[in-house]
Design an enzyme around this catalytic site. Sequence first.
Site, PDB file in Angstrom:
ATOM      1  N   PHE A  56      -4.739 -19.085  -0.831  1.00  9.54           N
ATOM      2  CA  PHE A  56      -4.684 -20.405  -1.426  1.00  9.54           C
ATOM      3  C   PHE A  56      -5.062 -21.387  -0.847  1.00  9.54           C
ATOM      4  O   PHE A  56      -5.253 -22.746  -1.331  1.00  9.54           O
ATOM      5  CB  PHE A  56      -3.069 -20.601  -2.170  1.00  9.54           C
ATOM      6  CG  PHE A  56      -2.674 -19.674  -2.915  1.00  9.54           C
ATOM      7  CD1 PHE A  56      -3.110 -19.314  -4.367  1.00  9.54           C
ATOM      8  CD2 PHE A  56      -1.725 -18.688  -2.357  1.00  9.54           C
ATOM      9  CE1 PHE A  56      -2.712 -18.096  -4.958  1.00  9.54           C
ATOM     10  CE2 PHE A  56      -1.224 -17.534  -3.196  1.00  9.54           C
ATOM     11  CZ  PHE A  56      -1.681 -17.436  -4.451  1.00  9.54           C
ATOM     12  N   ASN A  94       6.099 -19.634 -12.133  1.00  8.23           N
ATOM     13  CA  ASN A  94       5.692 -19.744 -13.421  1.00  8.23           C
ATOM     14  C   ASN A  94       7.024 -19.775 -14.090  1.00  8.23           C
ATOM     15  O   ASN A  94       8.151 -19.556 -13.853  1.00  8.23           O
ATOM     16  CB  ASN A  94       4.537 -18.911 -13.921  1.00  8.23           C
ATOM     17  CG  ASN A  94       5.017 -17.387 -14.110  1.00  8.23           C
ATOM     18  OD1 ASN A  94       6.185 -16.935 -13.925  1.00  8.23           O
ATOM     19  ND2 ASN A  94       3.947 -16.663 -13.792  1.00  8.23           N
ATOM     20  N   CYS A 127      -2.693 -20.062 -14.090  1.00  9.36           N
ATOM     21  CA  CYS A 127      -2.706 -19.119 -14.835  1.00  9.36           C
ATOM     22  C   CYS A 127      -2.913 -19.402 -16.129  1.00  9.36           C
ATOM     23  O   CYS A 127      -2.893 -18.481 -17.164  1.00  9.36           O
ATOM     24  CB  CYS A 127      -1.541 -18.285 -14.507  1.00  9.36           C
ATOM     25  SG  CYS A 127      -0.001 -18.798 -14.684  1.00  9.36           S
TER      26      CYS A 127
END
Lengths: 151, 151, 151
Positions: A56, A94, A127
């Site tokens: 990342f 998430n 996402c």
Amino acid sequence: NVFMALCPVYMGGTFRVLVGVTGSVAALKLPLLVSQLLELPGVEVRVVSTEHAHHFYNPAEISVKVYTDKDEWETCVVRAWESSRPLLFCPAMNTAMWNHPITARQIASLKDFGYVEIPCIAKKLVCGDEGLFVCEVGILVSKPTSEYGRN
Amino acid sequence: NVFMALCPVYMGGTFRVLVGVTGSVAALKLPLLVSQLLELPGVEVRVVSTEHAHHFYNPAEISVKVYTDKDEWETCVVRAWESSRPLLFCPAMNTAMWNHPITARQIASLKDFGYVEIPCIAKKLVCGDEGLFVCEVGILVSKPTSEYGRN
Amino acid sequence: NVFMALCPVYMGGTFRVLVGVTGSVAALKLPLLVSQLLELPGVEVRVVSTEHAHHFYNPAEISVKVYTDKDEWETCVVRAWESSRPLLFCPAMNTAMWNHPITARQIASLKDFGYVEIPCIAKKLVCGDEGLFVCEVGILVSKPTSEYGRN
């Protein structure tokens, strides 16, 4: 899925901050976080990073020493952290992961160890999900010096 | 030593089943399980497998997509599983492992998360032990469609 | 950071001891421990070792069979250990790790499983810290035969 743990220690006129980072999309923010921390006067920064976190961000973009976690080194640092020194953690995941019942238990355990949670805020995720995300880099940067300041 | 977790979801007229498999001797049954699931009308199957599970079956024998768990991906899928969707788990281990006091706690935790246990049955194990084993493939196959059926 | 678990079993006139060792500085003592155990009459020794433990001793210095833990094999052995057989464990870590609140919980869990703690003693550590260390090799050697003796 804890994104970062900041361990600020005030020693000899300098604020020494160890940033721990794990393999979460939120690790995209690491270069920004480090550069903003370095803008503060009298702050030294080191990073300890899992290998998964390298997906990342690019270690070459980080201007301070990055220790990479080959042998669960990051876990060992946390385990050996002196309880009198502050440890701030910033969960990042998430919404589905956040809603899993294990999340509340894990966060309760970390707080129970005396660690300080920087709560996450809802954001549009990479996402596509509307989801929870790590707090703004600005908050991360201000926390160590405001709460564990030099006064 | 949870052998398999089945995650059946009914979407757009199709039953979509994700089979998670771990490194247990019971993984020998994966090819049979997948082929029997595929015999059911309107069922789609995908597999997510740990690398250790490959010791017990040949991915080439599986006629559906097998995602291999390099980076704890399987754990992440479970963590991010929507709690409103069913997740069935089938423990599989020998009697000594089953009798370890941690087993009951782990199974209680999984049930506490809302997962459904398919209890294991005693069988002659590959290692020669009379032991506990995953339930019959037939039961595994019937569960998703019977309990989470299309009616 | 549990250094060693000793699993002595008395079978057919022989004391069979399985020594489990993990990646702690205390693993430096493994060659001494094994050689002292072998001096006892009627004792057979096997070792199961994590790969990290190899940083601290040379398997070539061990005169008995060393099984290396590639696939969490050591954990499996403990999980499958028959609860009627003794399992002794010897924690070894520095003071900061010892003081972490998770340590007491982990040790309580191990005792709760019926394992026997050989408490550690304070010592000068390799890292320079005054810290906690595994008990003397002499105590380790005497425990299995004294408490689970042949009488």
